[in-house]
Design a protein around this motif. Structure first.
Motif, PDB file in Angstrom:
ATOM      1  N   PHE A   5     -34.961 -65.016 -39.930  1.00 52.25           N
ATOM      2  CA  PHE A   5     -35.156 -63.579 -40.108  1.00 52.25           C
ATOM      3  C   PHE A   5     -35.943 -63.272 -41.382  1.00 52.25           C
ATOM      4  O   PHE A   5     -36.791 -62.381 -41.394  1.00 52.25           O
ATOM      5  CB  PHE A   5     -33.819 -62.834 -40.116  1.00 52.25           C
ATOM      6  N   ARG A   8     -39.522 -64.279 -40.662  1.00 53.61           N
ATOM      7  CA  ARG A   8     -40.136 -63.288 -39.770  1.00 53.61           C
ATOM      8  C   ARG A   8     -40.476 -62.014 -40.533  1.00 53.61           C
ATOM      9  O   ARG A   8     -41.521 -61.416 -40.326  1.00 53.61           O
ATOM     10  CB  ARG A   8     -39.202 -62.982 -38.591  1.00 53.61           C
ATOM     11  N   GLY A   9     -39.591 -61.603 -41.423  1.00 55.09           N
ATOM     12  CA  GLY A   9     -39.855 -60.417 -42.245  1.00 55.09           C
ATOM     13  C   GLY A   9     -41.071 -60.590 -43.131  1.00 55.09           C
ATOM     14  O   GLY A   9     -41.877 -59.673 -43.279  1.00 55.09           O
ATOM     15  N   VAL A  95     -42.843 -51.326 -36.178  1.00 55.89           N
ATOM     16  CA  VAL A  95     -41.387 -51.460 -36.115  1.00 55.89           C
ATOM     17  C   VAL A  95     -40.892 -51.365 -34.672  1.00 55.89           C
ATOM     18  O   VAL A  95     -40.052 -52.162 -34.239  1.00 55.89           O
ATOM     19  CB  VAL A  95     -40.699 -50.397 -37.010  1.00 55.89           C
ATOM     20  N   ILE A  96     -41.419 -50.421 -33.924  1.00 54.66           N
ATOM     21  CA  ILE A  96     -41.022 -50.285 -32.518  1.00 54.66           C
ATOM     22  C   ILE A  96     -41.362 -51.557 -31.748  1.00 54.66           C
ATOM     23  O   ILE A  96     -40.552 -52.065 -30.962  1.00 54.66           O
ATOM     24  CB  ILE A  96     -41.693 -49.052 -31.877  1.00 54.66           C
ATOM     25  N   GLU A  98     -41.679 -54.597 -32.925  1.00 51.14           N
ATOM     26  CA  GLU A  98     -40.817 -55.700 -33.360  1.00 51.14           C
ATOM     27  C   GLU A  98     -39.396 -55.545 -32.827  1.00 51.14           C
ATOM     28  O   GLU A  98     -38.792 -56.512 -32.371  1.00 51.14           O
ATOM     29  CB  GLU A  98     -40.801 -55.790 -34.888  1.00 51.14           C
ATOM     30  N   VAL A  99     -38.857 -54.344 -32.893  1.00 48.85           N
ATOM     31  CA  VAL A  99     -37.479 -54.115 -32.442  1.00 48.85           C
ATOM     32  C   VAL A  99     -37.358 -54.335 -30.941  1.00 48.85           C
ATOM     33  O   VAL A  99     -36.383 -54.926 -30.459  1.00 48.85           O
ATOM     34  CB  VAL A  99     -36.994 -52.705 -32.836  1.00 48.85           C
ATOM     35  N   LEU A 100     -38.340 -53.874 -30.187  1.00 47.01           N
ATOM     36  CA  LEU A 100     -38.300 -54.021 -28.730  1.00 47.01           C
ATOM     37  C   LEU A 100     -38.868 -55.357 -28.258  1.00 47.01           C
ATOM     38  O   LEU A 100     -38.959 -55.594 -27.054  1.00 47.01           O
ATOM     39  CB  LEU A 100     -39.054 -52.865 -28.064  1.00 47.01           C
ATOM     40  N   HIS A 101     -39.295 -56.206 -29.196  1.00 48.91           N
ATOM     41  CA  HIS A 101     -39.860 -57.528 -28.893  1.00 48.91           C
ATOM     42  C   HIS A 101     -41.058 -57.430 -27.944  1.00 48.91           C
ATOM     43  O   HIS A 101     -41.181 -58.202 -26.995  1.00 48.91           O
ATOM     44  CB  HIS A 101     -38.798 -58.464 -28.302  1.00 48.91           C
ATOM     45  N   ALA A 160     -43.320 -61.488 -31.518  1.00 54.18           N
ATOM     46  CA  ALA A 160     -42.276 -60.471 -31.727  1.00 54.18           C
ATOM     47  C   ALA A 160     -40.972 -60.831 -31.056  1.00 54.18           C
ATOM     48  O   ALA A 160     -40.905 -61.486 -30.067  1.00 54.18           O
ATOM     49  CB  ALA A 160     -42.757 -59.120 -31.206  1.00 54.18           C
TER      50      ALA A 160
END
Length: 160
Positions: A5, A8-9, A95-96, A98-101, A160
């Motif tokens: 993590f 990845r960040g 961000v969207i 990354e969060v939703l892959h 992602a």
């Protein structure tokens, strides 16, 4: 697990900064050319400009005139666009994704274009402008966003 993590960040942050830099370069290059061409077209009609050009043989060269117009165009474009630039719409798109892959290149390219095209619209709404900016203006912003979105996808979006 935590190391993944953190890594990845770091990848996402660096990729986002590189993509924003690429989009900014594309935006300023295209904007400078567009405004420079507009200034050059207007200046030809000005009698004072024609008299000034006739006095200097170097300025009679069309390539020199284009270079000078692009330089002035860059100053004008950066001066008018600079205060309105923000990375928030592009950050939200990243961000969207990354969060939703989301791994699709199309998402990042279209989201980048929409994020940058939203900036003049949002700036106009904040200034109570009566209409949308010129289509050339919107095209320049969208193209820069497409480039930035593609670069982000190349560097981070695919994983992602």
């Amino acid at each position: 697990m935590i190391g993944h993590f953190v890594w990845r960040g770091i990848v996402v942050a660096v990729s986002f900064c590189v993509a924003v830099g690429v989009a900014l370069v594309v935006l300023l290059a295209l904007g400078s050319v567009w405004v420079g061409d507009e200034l050059r077209a207007i200046a030809v009609e000005d009698p004072q400009f024609r008299a000034f050009v006739l006095q200097d043989p170097v300025l009679q060269d069309p390539d020199v005139q284009r270079s000078v117009a692009m330089t002035f165009g860059a100053v004008v474009f950066i001066g008018t666009v600079g205060p309105a630039l923000t990375a928030l719409p592009a950050f939200a798109a990243a961000v969207i994704g990354e969060v939703l892959h989301v791994r699709s290149w199309m998402y990042y390219v279209l989201a980048g274009g929409a994020a940058l095209a939203a900036i003049p619209v949002l700036a106009g709404a904040a200034a109570d402008a009566p209409s949308l900016p010129a289509s050339e203006y919107m095209t320049i912003f969208a193209t820069a966003g497409f480039a930035g979105g593609f670069i982000y996808w190349l560097l981070a979006g695919r994983g992602a």
